[in-house]
Design a protein around this motif. Structure first.
Motif, PDB file in Angstrom:
ATOM      1  N   TYR A 175       2.076  -9.952  -4.120  1.00 51.44           N
ATOM      2  CA  TYR A 175       2.994  -8.827  -4.148  1.00 51.44           C
ATOM      3  C   TYR A 175       2.987  -8.124  -2.804  1.00 51.44           C
ATOM      4  CZ  TYR A 175       3.260  -9.232  -9.192  1.00 51.44           C
ATOM      5  OH  TYR A 175       3.458  -9.689 -10.467  1.00 51.44           O
ATOM      6  N   LEU A 176       4.097  -7.553  -2.437  1.00 51.18           N
ATOM      7  CA  LEU A 176       4.178  -6.671  -1.280  1.00 51.18           C
ATOM      8  C   LEU A 176       3.839  -7.316   0.049  1.00 51.18           C
ATOM      9  CD1 LEU A 176       2.342  -3.527  -2.707  1.00 51.18           C
ATOM     10  CD2 LEU A 176       4.797  -3.831  -2.506  1.00 51.18           C
TER      11      LEU A 176
ATOM     12  N   GLY B 134      -6.332  -3.013   0.634  1.00 50.22           N
ATOM     13  CA  GLY B 134      -6.970  -3.458  -0.599  1.00 50.22           C
ATOM     14  C   GLY B 134      -6.493  -4.845  -1.007  1.00 50.22           C
ATOM     15  N   LEU B 135      -5.176  -5.063  -0.889  1.00 49.45           N
ATOM     16  CA  LEU B 135      -4.601  -6.377  -1.213  1.00 49.45           C
ATOM     17  C   LEU B 135      -5.285  -7.475  -0.403  1.00 49.45           C
ATOM     18  CD1 LEU B 135      -0.725  -5.881  -1.168  1.00 49.45           C
ATOM     19  CD2 LEU B 135      -2.182  -6.344  -3.135  1.00 49.45           C
TER      20      LEU B 135
ATOM     21  N   VAL C  81      -3.989  -5.551  -7.677  1.00 50.82           N
ATOM     22  CA  VAL C  81      -2.867  -6.467  -7.900  1.00 50.82           C
ATOM     23  C   VAL C  81      -3.015  -7.734  -7.043  1.00 50.82           C
ATOM     24  CG1 VAL C  81      -1.319  -4.558  -8.469  1.00 50.82           C
ATOM     25  CG2 VAL C  81      -1.344  -5.463  -6.150  1.00 50.82           C
ATOM     26  N   PRO C  82      -2.432  -8.842  -7.493  1.00 47.10           N
ATOM     27  CA  PRO C  82      -2.535 -10.077  -6.722  1.00 47.10           C
ATOM     28  C   PRO C  82      -1.896  -9.939  -5.339  1.00 47.10           C
ATOM     29  CG  PRO C  82      -1.629 -10.491  -8.906  1.00 47.10           C
ATOM     30  CD  PRO C  82      -1.669  -9.016  -8.724  1.00 47.10           C
ATOM     31  N   GLU C  83      -2.458 -10.651  -4.356  1.00 51.93           N
ATOM     32  CA  GLU C  83      -2.048 -10.472  -2.972  1.00 51.93           C
ATOM     33  C   GLU C  83      -0.588 -10.829  -2.710  1.00 51.93           C
ATOM     34  OE1 GLU C  83      -4.382 -12.602  -0.137  1.00 51.93           O
ATOM     35  OE2 GLU C  83      -3.757 -11.324   1.513  1.00 51.93           O
TER      36      GLU C  83
ATOM     37  N   GLY D 107      -3.532   0.840   0.477  1.00 49.26           N
ATOM     38  CA  GLY D 107      -3.234  -0.076  -0.623  1.00 49.26           C
ATOM     39  C   GLY D 107      -3.087  -1.503  -0.113  1.00 49.26           C
ATOM     40  N   LEU D 108      -2.420  -1.629   1.041  1.00 48.46           N
ATOM     41  CA  LEU D 108      -2.246  -2.968   1.608  1.00 48.46           C
ATOM     42  C   LEU D 108      -3.568  -3.545   2.118  1.00 48.46           C
ATOM     43  CD1 LEU D 108       1.177  -2.510   3.402  1.00 48.46           C
ATOM     44  CD2 LEU D 108       0.711  -3.615   1.237  1.00 48.46           C
TER      45      LEU D 108
ATOM     46  N   ARG E  73     -14.987  -2.136  -8.327  1.00 46.97           N
ATOM     47  CA  ARG E  73     -13.613  -2.048  -7.851  1.00 46.97           C
ATOM     48  C   ARG E  73     -13.239  -0.587  -7.562  1.00 46.97           C
ATOM     49  NH1 ARG E  73      -9.358  -5.688  -9.132  1.00 46.97           N
ATOM     50  NH2 ARG E  73     -10.350  -6.385 -11.048  1.00 46.97           N
TER      51      ARG E  73
ATOM     52  N   GLY F 257      12.002  -0.558  11.341  1.00 42.72           N
ATOM     53  CA  GLY F 257      11.223  -1.692  10.849  1.00 42.72           C
ATOM     54  C   GLY F 257      12.065  -2.731  10.104  1.00 42.72           C
TER      55      GLY F 257
ATOM     56  N   GLY G 110      -4.011  -1.257  -4.835  1.00 46.00           N
ATOM     57  CA  GLY G 110      -4.170  -2.283  -3.802  1.00 46.00           C
ATOM     58  C   GLY G 110      -5.315  -3.233  -4.105  1.00 46.00           C
ATOM     59  N   ALA G 111      -6.400  -2.687  -4.647  1.00 47.47           N
ATOM     60  CA  ALA G 111      -7.574  -3.513  -4.938  1.00 47.47           C
ATOM     61  C   ALA G 111      -7.403  -4.299  -6.235  1.00 47.47           C
ATOM     62  CB  ALA G 111      -8.827  -2.631  -5.016  1.00 47.47           C
TER      63      ALA G 111
ATOM     64  N   LEU H 228     -13.952  -8.161  -6.583  1.00 54.38           N
ATOM     65  CA  LEU H 228     -14.227  -6.896  -7.250  1.00 54.38           C
ATOM     66  C   LEU H 228     -13.990  -6.946  -8.744  1.00 54.38           C
ATOM     67  CD1 LEU H 228     -12.291  -4.793  -4.633  1.00 54.38           C
ATOM     68  CD2 LEU H 228     -14.773  -4.971  -4.822  1.00 54.38           C
TER      69      LEU H 228
ATOM     70  N   ILE I 232      -3.284   4.733  -4.998  1.00 54.10           N
ATOM     71  CA  ILE I 232      -2.810   3.693  -4.075  1.00 54.10           C
ATOM     72  C   ILE I 232      -3.921   2.717  -3.716  1.00 54.10           C
ATOM     73  CG2 ILE I 232      -2.103   3.315  -1.681  1.00 54.10           C
ATOM     74  CD1 ILE I 232      -0.362   5.778  -1.937  1.00 54.10           C
TER      75      ILE I 232
ATOM     76  N   LEU J 179       5.686  -5.146   5.258  1.00 55.79           N
ATOM     77  CA  LEU J 179       4.510  -5.006   6.122  1.00 55.79           C
ATOM     78  C   LEU J 179       4.882  -4.299   7.426  1.00 55.79           C
ATOM     79  CD1 LEU J 179       2.702  -8.433   5.601  1.00 55.79           C
ATOM     80  CD2 LEU J 179       2.111  -6.196   4.657  1.00 55.79           C
TER      81      LEU J 179
ATOM     82  N   ARG K  41       8.996  -7.721   5.886  1.00 57.66           N
ATOM     83  CA  ARG K  41       9.717  -6.473   6.148  1.00 57.66           C
ATOM     84  C   ARG K  41       8.903  -5.276   5.654  1.00 57.66           C
ATOM     85  NH1 ARG K  41      15.710  -6.751   4.604  1.00 57.66           N
ATOM     86  NH2 ARG K  41      15.871  -7.563   6.725  1.00 57.66           N
TER      87      ARG K  41
ATOM     88  N   ALA L 275      -9.380  -7.559  -1.420  1.00 61.48           N
ATOM     89  CA  ALA L 275      -9.840  -7.810  -2.786  1.00 61.48           C
ATOM     90  C   ALA L 275     -10.347  -9.242  -3.011  1.00 61.48           C
ATOM     91  CB  ALA L 275      -8.755  -7.448  -3.786  1.00 61.48           C
TER      92      ALA L 275
END
Lengths: 213, 102
Positions: free
Chosen positions: B29-30, A79-80, B25-27, A76-77, A93, A210, B22-23, A88, B18, B36, B34, A83
């Motif tokens: 977020y998240l 993808g962030l 939502v705007p970057e 998911g990360l 997408r 972490g 991820g593909a 997409l 998931i 990451l 911490r 994207a």
């Protein structure tokens, strides 16, 4: 090397590893069809091995799903991160999401400009997808043909596969310490709680370690 | 539905959810450091636990058997920088030999 060559060599090497997954799944009593569906639908190596590993260890399906999903959060990360570069929308997408894994992300982010990044992502994503699925089928059929998994060492192939996935992530002292604690915690809990719980409990260690920089 | 099917379908559906979120939502977020950091450590913790349990346990009992020798071979091969498939194959062959002769 060109993007195409990069993508191809990653695809074939990682794809071949799909045979280990197919064999491991069948050795853990999944059917050939179920092994292939995991590669087609789940399509994320570590998560797939986790489903098989948790069930093989006697865990419940819920436990297998939870462990596999936690291992998949990194996709998911990815993808962030990707994207905005991939631009997409619609069906594109959906397809991009399905092939967002370690390898497609890794090859994409290793390129110097956005056009090559897009090529790296799509070539590697499709390449790994095709080879991973073909080799899964081959491994599953092979394992089905040979009978007793222990006699062929397939029971050791599963943890060895996990070790192969873990090794490159042991990049600093913190990750070595975490790995050590996780092994100790998982084995300490094993005789006292239902199978599968010792594995997922180790997520807590990742959060604790972490939390601070 | 058997446990196997529940595991296959459930894990596949969530894995795609998931990836798709991820593909989508705007970057911003998240992307807090911490989250990451924890996110990179989760695979380390889970993979280590999976290694431990799949090597040294049968269901809820601890066990030391042929698999441990297979894993020892895998560690040696990884230190020797052997490629992925060789590591898995080496572990399987060693474990199979131990199963047969010990």
């Amino acid at each position: 090397m060109s993007v195409k060559q990069d993508s191809f060599s990653v695809s074939i090497t990682v794809g071949a590893y799909g045979s280990a997954f197919g064999a491991a799944a069948v050795a853990a009593d999944f059917s050939v069809l179920q092994a292939c569906l995991l590669s087609l639908l789940l399509f994320s190596g570590a998560s797939q091995f986790a489903v098989v590993g948790v069930i093989a260890a006697g865990g419940t399906p819920i436990n297998a799903i939870a462990t596999s999903t936690l291992l998949g959060t990194r996709n998911g990360l990815y993808g962030l991160r990707l994207a905005p570069i991939l631009k997409l929308r619609g069906l594109k997408r959906v397809v991009a999401a399905q092939i967002t894994i370690d390898e497609s992300t890794g090859v994409a982010l290793a390129q110097n400009n956005e056009s090559d990044m897009r090529k790296g992502f799509w070539y590697t994503g499709f390449g790994v997808y095709i080879f991973w699925n073909l080799f899964t089928l081959a491994g599953a059929l092979g394992a089905q043909a040979i009978g007793n998994p222990s006699a062929w060492g397939l029971d050791a192939a599963v943890p060895a596969a996990f070790l192969g996935l873990l090794w490159p992530r042991l990049s600093d002292r913190k990750s070595w310490v975490l790995a050590g604690f996780a092994i100790v915690l998982a084995l300490t809990l094993t005789p006292f709680v239902p199978a599968g719980i010792p594995i997922i409990s180790c997520t807590l260690l990742a959060v604790i370690i972490g939390w601070r920089k | 539905m058997s446990a196997f099917w529940v595991a296959v379908i459930g894990s596949s559906a969530l894995a795609f959810a998931i990836k798709f979120i991820g593909a989508s939502v705007p970057e911003t977020y998240l992307s807090n450091p911490r989250i990451l950091r924890i996110n990179t450590l989760i695979p380390v913790a889970l993979l280590s636990a999976l290694i431990a349990v799949n090597t040294f346990a049968n269901k809820t009992q601890l066990a030391l058997d042929n698999r441990a020798l297979g894993m020892a071979a895998a560690v040696v091969l990884l230190i020797a920088k052997a490629p992925f498939p060789v590591v898995v194959l080496g572990a399987a062959v060693t474990s199979a030999l131990a199963y047969r002769y010990i």
